[in-house]
Design a protein around this motif. Sequence first.
Motif, mmCIF file in Angstrom:
data_model
loop_
_atom_site.group_PDB
_atom_site.id
_atom_site.type_symbol
_atom_site.label_atom_id
_atom_site.label_comp_id
_atom_site.label_asym_id
_atom_site.label_seq_id
_atom_site.Cartn_x
_atom_site.Cartn_y
_atom_site.Cartn_z
ATOM 1 N N LEU A 21 2.729 6.413 11.649
ATOM 2 C CA LEU A 21 3.083 7.793 11.951
ATOM 3 C C LEU A 21 2.460 8.253 13.269
ATOM 4 C CD1 LEU A 21 2.769 9.413 8.400
ATOM 5 C CD2 LEU A 21 4.865 8.912 9.658
ATOM 6 N N VAL A 22 1.202 7.896 13.498
ATOM 7 C CA VAL A 22 0.535 8.303 14.740
ATOM 8 C C VAL A 22 1.158 7.578 15.934
ATOM 9 C CG1 VAL A 22 -1.654 8.409 15.993
ATOM 10 C CG2 VAL A 22 -1.606 8.846 13.535
ATOM 11 N N GLN A 23 1.522 6.323 15.756
ATOM 12 C CA GLN A 23 2.202 5.591 16.828
ATOM 13 C C GLN A 23 3.517 6.270 17.195
ATOM 14 O OE1 GLN A 23 2.299 1.707 14.938
ATOM 15 N NE2 GLN A 23 0.745 0.906 16.334
ATOM 16 N N GLY A 24 4.261 6.701 16.184
ATOM 17 C CA GLY A 24 5.508 7.419 16.442
ATOM 18 C C GLY A 24 5.270 8.737 17.143
ATOM 19 N N LEU A 25 4.176 9.399 16.783
ATOM 20 C CA LEU A 25 3.826 10.669 17.422
ATOM 21 C C LEU A 25 3.534 10.474 18.908
ATOM 22 C CD1 LEU A 25 3.030 13.725 16.805
ATOM 23 C CD2 LEU A 25 0.682 12.886 16.680
ATOM 24 N N MET A 26 2.877 9.373 19.251
ATOM 25 C CA MET A 26 2.521 9.100 20.645
ATOM 26 C C MET A 26 3.746 8.746 21.474
ATOM 27 S SD MET A 26 -0.716 9.557 21.156
ATOM 28 C CE MET A 26 -1.156 8.565 22.590
ATOM 29 N N GLY A 27 4.775 8.193 20.847
ATOM 30 C CA GLY A 27 5.972 7.816 21.582
ATOM 31 C C GLY A 27 5.765 6.539 22.371
ATOM 32 N N ASP A 28 6.751 6.200 23.182
ATOM 33 C CA ASP A 28 6.692 4.945 23.931
ATOM 34 C C ASP A 28 6.496 5.156 25.427
ATOM 35 O OD1 ASP A 28 9.119 6.045 24.522
ATOM 36 O OD2 ASP A 28 10.330 4.396 23.731
ATOM 37 N N LYS A 29 5.973 6.308 25.821
ATOM 38 C CA LYS A 29 5.708 6.566 27.240
ATOM 39 C C LYS A 29 4.565 5.682 27.729
ATOM 40 C CE LYS A 29 7.237 11.396 27.280
ATOM 41 N NZ LYS A 29 6.829 12.798 27.546
ATOM 42 N N ALA A 30 4.720 5.161 28.941
ATOM 43 C CA ALA A 30 3.689 4.298 29.519
ATOM 44 C C ALA A 30 2.370 5.034 29.715
ATOM 45 C CB ALA A 30 4.179 3.728 30.846
ATOM 46 N N SER A 31 2.433 6.362 29.832
ATOM 47 C CA SER A 31 1.227 7.156 30.076
ATOM 48 C C SER A 31 0.423 7.408 28.806
ATOM 49 C CB SER A 31 1.592 8.504 30.706
ATOM 50 O OG SER A 31 2.467 9.233 29.851
ATOM 51 N N ASN A 32 0.961 7.019 27.643
ATOM 52 C CA ASN A 32 0.281 7.245 26.374
ATOM 53 C C ASN A 32 -0.277 5.942 25.813
ATOM 54 O OD1 ASN A 32 0.834 9.980 26.335
ATOM 55 N ND2 ASN A 32 2.724 9.745 25.173
ATOM 56 N N ASP A 33 -1.483 5.998 25.276
ATOM 57 C CA ASP A 33 -2.115 4.817 24.688
ATOM 58 C C ASP A 33 -2.819 5.227 23.400
ATOM 59 O OD1 ASP A 33 -3.179 2.134 24.501
ATOM 60 O OD2 ASP A 33 -5.077 2.936 25.231
ATOM 61 N N LEU A 34 -2.628 4.440 22.348
ATOM 62 C CA LEU A 34 -3.289 4.691 21.070
ATOM 63 C C LEU A 34 -4.309 3.595 20.802
ATOM 64 C CD1 LEU A 34 -3.627 6.122 18.321
ATOM 65 C CD2 LEU A 34 -1.768 4.678 17.458
ATOM 66 N N GLN A 35 -5.544 3.999 20.533
ATOM 67 C CA GLN A 35 -6.592 3.070 20.128
ATOM 68 C C GLN A 35 -6.930 3.373 18.670
ATOM 69 O OE1 GLN A 35 -9.848 3.463 22.905
ATOM 70 N NE2 GLN A 35 -8.688 2.610 24.613
ATOM 71 N N TRP A 36 -6.660 2.429 17.797
ATOM 72 C CA TRP A 36 -6.786 2.636 16.354
ATOM 73 C C TRP A 36 -7.932 1.797 15.819
ATOM 74 C CZ3 TRP A 36 -4.338 5.991 13.139
ATOM 75 C CH2 TRP A 36 -4.434 5.770 11.762
#
Length: 216
Positions: A86-101
């Motif tokens: 769900l959080v990955q989907g929230l971040m989207g696939d923009k190159a400017s966004n990065d998720l560290q889990w």
Amino acid sequence: MSVSQTHLASLLCSRLCHDLLSPVGAMNNGLELLAEETDPEMRRRCLDLLSDSARATAQKLKYYRLAFGAAGGFDDAVDVTEAKTLVQGLMGDKASNDLQWSVDAATLPKAAVKLLLNLALIGQEALVRGGTLAVAAEERAGQVEIAVSATGPKIAMDAAILDMLAGKGGDLLENLTARTAAAYLAHAIALEGEGAIQVAASAEQLVLGATVNAAA
């Protein structure tokens, strides 16, 4: 349900409707264009618009269903993989966004997952120019400790949201708006679970820390 709880529920519904208006409106526009367009390339672009908008709508509905609603079934624990997706989907696939889990547990108490999702939502929204959203959680000594940080070139955060998270500002329910409803829900979940939320913000980073009883 008391009047205050009814007020909170209505504000969360308003928040949901506001956030869904854009992708649903884009789908409506796409359908109108598709009905009138005969050029194959333009029709392909319309279908791409419809696909992107439908995906965004579904992701937000799934996110809010667990963060705000009663998703997760009747079990006391929720699969952490679902929360990460769900959080990955929230971040989207923009190159400017990065998720560290950084959540190693297979499951977490439902209250902890709801708290995590609401804090992640607030953190993601602060990244107005993109950046890194770091999410960590672990269970120890009967508590779940959660840490969410948003780091980017510009952090935009309403002081009212930070006050609501920390439980400041007098009568919180009197000051509730659709914009601060998620922050109040996070505060209420932590309080009900005998925990608390701490916040720290600067121009380039927002850090949210929370604890909640593992049995909540």
